[in-house]
Write an enzyme that holds these catalytic residues in place. Structure first.
Site, PDB file in Angstrom:
ATOM      1  CD  GLU A  58       3.985 -16.839 -11.109  1.00  0.00           C
ATOM      2  OE1 GLU A  58       3.104 -17.132 -10.262  1.00  0.00           O
ATOM      3  OE2 GLU A  58       4.524 -15.725 -11.166  1.00  0.00           O
ATOM      4  CB  ALA A  84     -30.847  -1.129  -5.952  1.00  0.00           C
ATOM      5  CB  THR A 108     -27.702   1.498   5.835  1.00  0.00           C
ATOM      6  OG1 THR A 108     -27.593   2.519   4.846  1.00  0.00           O
ATOM      7  CG2 THR A 108     -28.151   0.214   5.182  1.00  0.00           C
ATOM      8  N   GLY A 151     -25.820   4.235   2.977  1.00  0.00           N
ATOM      9  CA  GLY A 151     -26.856   4.767   2.118  1.00  0.00           C
ATOM     10  C   GLY A 151     -26.389   5.972   1.331  1.00  0.00           C
ATOM     11  CB  THR A 185     -25.881  10.412   4.047  1.00  0.00           C
ATOM     12  OG1 THR A 185     -27.293  10.578   4.040  1.00  0.00           O
ATOM     13  CG2 THR A 185     -25.213  11.613   4.657  1.00  0.00           C
TER      14      THR A 185
HETATM   15  C1  AOF Z   1       0.556 -13.931  -5.485  1.00  0.00           C
HETATM   16  N1  AOF Z   1       0.219 -14.923  -6.332  1.00  0.00           N
HETATM   17  O1  AOF Z   1       0.487 -16.073  -8.176  1.00  0.00           O
HETATM   18  C2  AOF Z   1       1.899 -14.218  -7.782  1.00  0.00           C
HETATM   19  C3  AOF Z   1       2.235 -13.160  -6.890  1.00  0.00           C
HETATM   20  O2  AOF Z   1       3.613 -13.073   0.194  1.00  0.00           O
HETATM   21  P1  AOF Z   1       3.705 -13.855  -1.063  1.00  0.00           P
HETATM   22  O3  AOF Z   1       4.910 -14.716  -1.117  1.00  0.00           O
HETATM   23  O4  AOF Z   1       2.446 -14.640  -1.358  1.00  0.00           O
HETATM   24  O5  AOF Z   1       3.933 -12.794  -2.243  1.00  0.00           O
HETATM   25  C4  AOF Z   1       2.911 -11.926  -2.646  1.00  0.00           C
HETATM   26  C5  AOF Z   1       3.395 -11.066  -3.787  1.00  0.00           C
HETATM   27  O6  AOF Z   1       3.959 -11.836  -4.843  1.00  0.00           O
HETATM   28  C6  AOF Z   1       2.270 -10.297  -4.439  1.00  0.00           C
HETATM   29  O7  AOF Z   1       2.014  -9.083  -3.798  1.00  0.00           O
HETATM   30  C7  AOF Z   1       2.788 -10.059  -5.853  1.00  0.00           C
HETATM   31  O8  AOF Z   1       3.559  -8.883  -5.865  1.00  0.00           O
HETATM   32  C8  AOF Z   1       3.720 -11.254  -6.119  1.00  0.00           C
HETATM   33  N2  AOF Z   1       3.198 -12.253  -7.130  1.00  0.00           N
HETATM   34  N3  AOF Z   1       1.523 -13.074  -5.759  1.00  0.00           N
HETATM   35  O9  AOF Z   1      -0.043 -13.802  -4.441  1.00  0.00           O
HETATM   36  C9  AOF Z   1       0.843 -15.133  -7.456  1.00  0.00           C
HETATM   37  N4  AOF Z   1       2.546 -14.408  -8.937  1.00  0.00           N
HETATM   38 ZN    ZN Z   2       5.452 -15.657  -7.153  1.00  0.00          ZN
END
Ligand code: AOF
Ligand code: ZN
Length: 355
Positions: free
Chosen positions: A56, A162, A204, A288, A290
């Site tokens: 954002e 695979a 592996t 692998g 297992t």
């Molecule tokens: C993100 N990227 O674009 C949005 C998030 O530690 P911070 O401040 O980076 O916050 C992480 C949290 O913010 C993340 O776990 C999620 O819940 C919220 N939104 N996080 O990393 C973004 N919009």
């Molecule tokens: Zn945010």
């Protein structure tokens, strides 16, 4: 109801979000598009790495004053907390955004509540837009974060194998190289680039001495490497194994460190918790048979990616050893979500049903 412009913006935001896949953990992938009052795109952004600006904030920065009175279209509910950055709710309010359209609610308890905060500031908020698509694009992070919120922190595990068309991963004499095509092996590199860790069993390592690194199309080591994890109950990884070189971080996970399960092998639940604590949200289980059987028996596999080569062997090592299943009614049912030709091979992606 969303406008056609908002719907198109959400489709684009989902694509933007996907560009962060593999680099954002422990954070989600998020994409955002800003529309001005006339519905024109004036800003876009995605989240690239934890600690970096949220989607954002990047989109608002690009839009500048043109965001005023406009709409923010974002794959996830804007955060309402101060973490490493944020909160995005305040950034949207300050920018004069009039409407917010989002895909999924934020399951992270410390960041959730953004929709309510925005509404209380008079912003029109609509959630659930293209929700299934948004979920699919962020499935690993959403799954791992929801589980953590419910007291079960462990990463989303993708089991990749695979095999030949008759389900063999090696011939009778043990030779296994080049079952899948060069195209399929290149495709696996993309998968490695999208995860936080690559997990294999010590068997592996002893048999194939793999490097477990992520290489770009040109064959060079990528800048960001997933953590290499060797499940090694009795610490048998040789000192000169290739996984021990400096190309990426390596964790040899032993029984002494993580404890043992009822068969005297590394406790895979403890492993999951430890990986989550290390910031892993999406991990790749590569081998692998297992170890894959043990993960499946414990219900610890969230997605299966099978590369099936148009070859028959008739004998030799199966792609999967016992997963604790004795009778047909216990078979693990999968739902296929994608089938694709990769060179001469088939790539089948499936999810275990009922989870
Ligand atoms: C993100 N990227 O674009 C949005 C998030 O530690 P911070 O401040 O980076 O916050 C992480 C949290 O913010 C993340 O776990 C999620 O819940 C919220 N939104 N996080 O990393 C973004 N919009
Ligand atoms: Zn945010």
């Amino acid at each position: 109801m969303v406008t056609p412009a908002e719907d198109a913006a959400m489709a684009h935001a989902i694509e933007l979000a996907s560009r962060g896949l593999g680099t954002t953990s422990p954070n989600p992938v998020v994409g955002c598009v800003i529309l001005d009052v006339n519905g024109e795109v004036v800003g876009e952004g995605f989240h690239a790495y934890a600690g970096g600006p949220h989607a954002e904030v990047r989109a608002l920065a690009e839009a500048g004053e043109r965001a005023r009175g406009g709409t923010a279209v974002v794959t996830m509910e804007p955060c309402d907390h101060v973490g490493r950055t944020g909160p995005c709710t305040q950034a949207l309010i300050r920018a004069g955004i009039a409407r917010v359209v989002f895909g999924v609610h934020d399951p992270n308890p410390v960041a959730a509540g953004g929709a309510e905060t925005l509404r209380s500031h008079g912003i029109d908020v609509e959630g659930g837009v293209r929700e299934a698509e948004v979920q699919a694009g962020n499935l690993a992070w959403l799954t791992a974060t929801r589980r953590a919120a419910a007291g079960d922190p462990r990463p989303f595990v993708i089991w990749k194998f695979a095999s030949t068309l008759d389900g063999r991963s090696a011939a009778l004499d043990g030779t296994s190289q080049w079952i899948s095509s060069p195209d399929a092996r290149l495709d696996v590199q993309d998968l490695r680039g999208s995860v936080d860790a690559i997990i294999v069993g010590v068997g592996t390592v002893l048999a194939d001495d793999p490097h477990l690194t992520y290489r770009t199309d040109a064959g060079a080591l990528a800048n960001r490497q997933p953590l290499r994890v060797i499940i090694d109950t009795h610490n048998r990884t040789p000192p000169d194994a290739r996984v021990r070189d400096g190309a990426a971080r390596t964790w040899v996970a032993t029984g002494a460190e993580l404890g043992f399960d009822r068969d005297g092998r590394v406790d895979l639940w403890a492993l999951g918790k430890a990986l989550y604590e290390r910031g892993c949200r999406r991990v790749l289980l590569e081998g692998g048979p297992t170890l894959a059987g043990a993960f499946l028996r414990e219900g610890l596999v969230d997605e299966v990616v099978g590369y099936v080569a148009p070859k028959l062997l008739g004998a030799g090592k199966p792609a999967l050893s016992t997963a604790g299943i004795v009778t047909i009614a216990e078979a693990i049912d999968l739902e296929i979500i994608d089938v694709r030709r990769v060179g001469p091979d088939l790539r089948i992606t499936a999810l275990p049903k009922g989870r």
